[in-house]
Enzyme design. Structure first.
Site, PDB file in Angstrom:
ATOM      1  N   PHE A 142      39.745  45.812  49.881  1.00 40.29           N
ATOM      2  CA  PHE A 142      40.235  44.494  50.294  1.00 40.29           C
ATOM      3  C   PHE A 142      41.183  43.957  49.234  1.00 40.29           C
ATOM      4  CE2 PHE A 142      40.120  39.859  50.381  1.00 40.29           C
ATOM      5  CZ  PHE A 142      40.512  39.639  51.688  1.00 40.29           C
ATOM      6  N   ASP A 226      42.869  46.198  41.048  1.00 37.76           N
ATOM      7  CA  ASP A 226      42.660  44.846  41.580  1.00 37.76           C
ATOM      8  C   ASP A 226      41.376  44.284  40.972  1.00 37.76           C
ATOM      9  OD1 ASP A 226      41.906  42.614  43.060  1.00 37.76           O
ATOM     10  OD2 ASP A 226      42.721  43.390  44.941  1.00 37.76           O
ATOM     11  N   LYS A 255      40.634  34.484  41.448  1.00 41.59           N
ATOM     12  CA  LYS A 255      39.252  34.018  41.546  1.00 41.59           C
ATOM     13  C   LYS A 255      38.704  33.428  40.238  1.00 41.59           C
ATOM     14  CE  LYS A 255      37.741  36.166  45.767  1.00 41.59           C
ATOM     15  NZ  LYS A 255      38.183  37.422  46.328  1.00 41.59           N
TER      16      LYS A 255
HETATM   17  C1  PLP Z   1      39.397  37.746  47.118  1.00 41.50           C
HETATM   18  C2  PLP Z   1      40.146  38.990  46.850  1.00 41.50           C
HETATM   19  C3  PLP Z   1      41.526  39.079  47.089  1.00 41.50           C
HETATM   20  C4  PLP Z   1      42.313  37.963  47.732  1.00 41.50           C
HETATM   21  O1  PLP Z   1      42.326  36.812  46.963  1.00 41.50           O
HETATM   22  P1  PLP Z   1      42.776  35.417  47.668  1.00 41.50           P
HETATM   23  O2  PLP Z   1      42.792  34.451  46.519  1.00 41.50           O
HETATM   24  O3  PLP Z   1      41.751  35.111  48.702  1.00 41.50           O
HETATM   25  O4  PLP Z   1      44.109  35.617  48.248  1.00 41.50           O
HETATM   26  C5  PLP Z   1      42.164  40.251  46.754  1.00 41.50           C
HETATM   27  N1  PLP Z   1      41.498  41.289  46.215  1.00 41.50           N
HETATM   28  C6  PLP Z   1      40.172  41.237  45.972  1.00 41.50           C
HETATM   29  C7  PLP Z   1      39.492  42.414  45.356  1.00 41.50           C
HETATM   30  C8  PLP Z   1      39.449  40.098  46.296  1.00 41.50           C
HETATM   31  O5  PLP Z   1      38.129  40.062  46.086  1.00 41.50           O
END
Ligand code: PLP
Length: 403
Positions: A142, A226, A255
């Site tokens: 994701f 990521d 985050k």
């Molecule tokens: C939450 C998340 C995203 C997206 O972040 P947003 O601030 O919601 O756009 C991308 N990669 C990972 C691994 C995530 O947990």
């Protein structure tokens, strides 16, 4: 929602006016303090989700409140035509924490998806005169909901309604064999989540990141990690790739680095730091002094209070307590530090999350048979005792109704 009669006042308002892209919320929250939040009816909850790994310091932490109010009273936004001390300081800080000291550079935006957009464009710039047309990402990974980050996301049900998405992305299984089969000199970048959070806190196979590093290096592809969910100390290191002793070409963050204030970023290491040139990327709000001042304060407090070490310690304690409950619905636990998945023996995660809410505990059903938890990094003995009590009651309630 179809039957309006079943909805209370706020649910009715939500149902009428909020875009249908979001399902009905679990509660209407009013305020929080530390690891606790209260809804508008006065019910108290222990928050073991922390806004999905965002509220690193919990709610209304004095350091967070002080940073927001002081910086808001001074300078909130200036545009990319200017820089500020908080922006420079955050770049230096995050590069130091990521171990990118030598040639590191940072770019700031406002969310995780935006950070991954910047990383996707970075991958396109690693094109060796047009010879690198492939971008690899992992099945079930994701990376966000914007068109570019969605192209990287390996979840067909999220993608299908929005195709065509930006091209060239291939999703490979998270195995070393798939890496060996897929990497060649036409690959611009490989995107990896060090622990797949949205997929249900799924760890990579042993040696995967080391193999990914070796193969991307050999073929001139970028390794982009990521760290949006795993970063800012959550897994017991500042960034999860650091458990594996590798150096990526870039990481994306968001985050937890803002502790509740929206911010995201791209940090590059080594040669990846020279790919972008003037005018190729930007964002009006990106790197604004308010967001960067708050992020500096949050990361500074994580460092000062030893919360990275606390995340490692408390994560082990929570997993021991969950396993010690001896409930037949618990198959085992996964994850690292305070990013925890609880594998269930039956597909009752939604029922367990709902029973937890009734017991005064916020956790999340990542999928049918996994509970995900990402508590704030500040938790201690008292919160863990309370968690074990409430979660134990929730599991007992579900076990009693599912035979
Ligand atoms: C939450 C998340 C995203 C997206 O972040 P947003 O601030 O919601 O756009 C991308 N990669 C990972 C691994 C995530 O947990």
């Amino acid at each position: 929602m179809s039957d309006m009669d079943d909805l209370n006042e706020w649910q009715g308002r939500f149902d009428r006016r909020i875009m249908r892209s979001i399902g009905m919320p679990l509660a209407k929250l009013d305020h929080g303090r530390g690891a606790r939040v209260w809804d508008d009816a006065g019910h108290e909850y222990l928050d073991f989700l922390a806004g999905i790994a965002v509220n690193s310091l919990g709610h209304a932490h004095p350091v967070f409140v002080e940073a927001v109010t002081t910086q808001a009273a001074r300078l909130a936004h200036v545009s990319n035509y200017f820089t500020t001390e908080p922006a420079l300081e955050l770049a230096e800080r995050i590069i130091r924490l990521a171990g990118a000291a030598e040639h590191g550079r940072a770019w700031f935006g406002n969310s995780g998806a935006e950070a991954n957009e910047a990383a996707f464009k970075l991958a396109r710039l690693n094109n060796s005169g047009g010879a690198r047309t492939r971008v690899l990402a992992l099945v079930d990974g994701f990376h966000g909901r914007t068109m570019g980050s969605l192209a990287l996301t390996g979840k067909p049900h999220m993608r299908e309604a929005f195709e065509p998405l930006p091209g060239g992305v291939e999703h490979i299984p998270a195995t070393i064999e798939a890496l060996e089969r897929s990497l060649d000199d036409a690959v611009a970048a490989l995107f990896v989540e060090p622990i797949q959070g949205e997929a249900g806190v799924v760890e990579l196979p042993d040696g995967f990141l080391a193999a990914a590093r070796e193969l991307t290096h050999r073929h001139g592809a970028l390794l982009i990690v990521d760290e949006i969910q795993t970063g800012a100390g959550r897994t017991g290191e500042w960034f999860a790739f650091q458990h594996d002793g590798i150096t990526p070409d870039a990481i994306t963050v968001a985050k937890g680095i803002g502790g509740g204030f929206p911010i995201g970023g791209l940090v590059t290491f080594g040669r990846a730091s020279s790919l972008y040139s003037k005018g190729q990327h930007g964002s009006t709000f990106g790197g604004n002094p308010l967001a960067t001042a708050v992020s500096n304060a949050v990361l500074g407090e994580i460092e000062r209070a030893g919360l990275v070490e606390n995340a490692a310690l408390r994560g082990c304690q929570i997993r021991d307590r969950v396993e010690g409950l001896g409930n037949r619905l618990v198959a085992g636990t996964r994850g690292r530090g305070l990013l925890i998945g609880i594998a269930l023996t039956e597909p009752v995660a939604t029922a367990v999350a709902a029973a937890s809410m009734r017991a005064g505990l916020i956790v999340n059903a990542a999928n049918d048979s996994t509970i995900r938890m990402a508590p704030p990094l500040i938790i201690g003995d008292a919160e863990i005792d309370e968690f074990a009590d409430r979660f134990g009651r929730a599991l007992d309630a579900v076990a009693a109704t599912h035979h």
